[in-house]
Design a protein around this motif. Structure first.
Motif, PDB file in Angstrom:
ATOM      1  N   ALA A   1       0.364  -1.391   0.343  1.00 31.98           N
ATOM      2  CA  ALA A   1       0.108   0.113   0.370  1.00 31.98           C
ATOM      3  C   ALA A   1       0.977   1.149  -0.105  1.00 31.98           C
ATOM      4  CB  ALA A   1      -1.386   0.069   1.424  1.00 31.98           C
ATOM      5  N   ASP A   2       1.074   2.225  -1.064  1.00 36.26           N
ATOM      6  CA  ASP A   2       1.915   3.445  -0.971  1.00 36.26           C
ATOM      7  C   ASP A   2       0.729   4.113  -0.316  1.00 36.26           C
ATOM      8  OD1 ASP A   2       4.010   2.206  -3.043  1.00 36.26           O
ATOM      9  OD2 ASP A   2       2.035   2.389  -4.576  1.00 36.26           O
ATOM     10  N   ILE A   3       1.715   4.751  -0.056  1.00 38.18           N
ATOM     11  CA  ILE A   3       0.901   5.874   1.033  1.00 38.18           C
ATOM     12  C   ILE A   3       1.662   7.703   0.876  1.00 38.18           C
ATOM     13  CG2 ILE A   3       1.525   7.506   3.762  1.00 38.18           C
ATOM     14  CD1 ILE A   3       2.499   5.050   4.080  1.00 38.18           C
ATOM     15  N   PHE A   4       0.279   8.022   0.530  1.00 43.31           N
ATOM     16  CA  PHE A   4       1.011   9.457  -0.110  1.00 43.31           C
ATOM     17  C   PHE A   4       0.042  10.256   0.400  1.00 43.31           C
ATOM     18  CE2 PHE A   4      -0.578   6.422  -3.461  1.00 43.31           C
ATOM     19  CZ  PHE A   4       0.844   7.156  -4.479  1.00 43.31           C
ATOM     20  N   GLY A   5       0.713  11.895   0.592  1.00 42.94           N
ATOM     21  CA  GLY A   5       0.394  13.413   1.068  1.00 42.94           C
ATOM     22  C   GLY A   5       0.940  14.234   1.542  1.00 42.94           C
ATOM     23  N   ARG A   6       1.194  15.241   2.019  1.00 39.52           N
ATOM     24  CA  ARG A   6       1.587  16.212   1.813  1.00 39.52           C
ATOM     25  C   ARG A   6       2.500  16.729   3.171  1.00 39.52           C
ATOM     26  NH1 ARG A   6       1.487  18.005  -2.811  1.00 39.52           N
ATOM     27  NH2 ARG A   6      -0.163  18.104  -4.416  1.00 39.52           N
ATOM     28  N   ILE A   7       3.399  17.199   3.745  1.00 38.23           N
ATOM     29  CA  ILE A   7       3.761  18.062   4.758  1.00 38.23           C
ATOM     30  C   ILE A   7       4.613  18.667   4.727  1.00 38.23           C
ATOM     31  CG2 ILE A   7       6.093  16.918   7.102  1.00 38.23           C
ATOM     32  CD1 ILE A   7       6.221  14.087   5.653  1.00 38.23           C
ATOM     33  N   TYR A   8       4.318  19.975   5.226  1.00 39.05           N
ATOM     34  CA  TYR A   8       4.873  21.153   5.516  1.00 39.05           C
ATOM     35  C   TYR A   8       5.666  21.725   6.771  1.00 39.05           C
ATOM     36  CZ  TYR A   8       1.338  20.778   1.740  1.00 39.05           C
ATOM     37  OH  TYR A   8       0.881  21.083   0.779  1.00 39.05           O
TER      38      TYR A   8
END
Length: 128
Positions: free
Chosen positions: A64-71
């Protein structure tokens, strides 16, 4: 036509809901290493992104590929031009815990902001 009738079943992509996402500093045994860009080492901080993964099917989901944005605290992206952050090897049916190690340049201030996290994997192992 005959091959169409006897072809193996397709490996379906399954969506995994990620929630209760947070982060913590890596334990010292995981924190060693450097971030490199263009071959030059940079000082970095190690963090573990932790949370829960919900697999709504009654089967294991693999790779399962994890996608997201981190700022960072200034709303600057931590991982420039990257939304795929890592993967979870196996997600059992139901709710389970996951963790993901990330390296963040030491000059990017905390607290980190974790946004738009999701995952998708396969009903059978793809990578070996």
């Amino acid at each position: 036509m005959l091959s169409w009738l006897f072809s193996p079943s397709a490996i379906a992509l399954t969506q995994i809901r990620l929630f209760d996402i947070s982060y913590e500093k890596c334990p010292s045994e995981l924190a060693q290493g450097a971030v490199t860009s263009g071959g030059s080492p940079m000082v970095a901080n190690c963090f573990l992104v932790i949370g829960k993964a919900e697999n709504g099917t009654n089967k294991y989901v693999y790779d399962a590929d994890i996608f997201g944005r981190i700022y960072d605290a200034n709303n600057d992206p931590v991982l420039q031009n990257r939304t795929r952050l890592g993967s979870i090897p196996e997600v059992p049916p139901g709710v389970s815990n996951f963790q993901l190690r990330i390296s963040v340049a030491a000059n990017q201030p905390e607290p980190l902001q974790l946004k738009q996290f999701k995952a998708a994997g396969f009903s059978a192992q793809v990578r070996k």
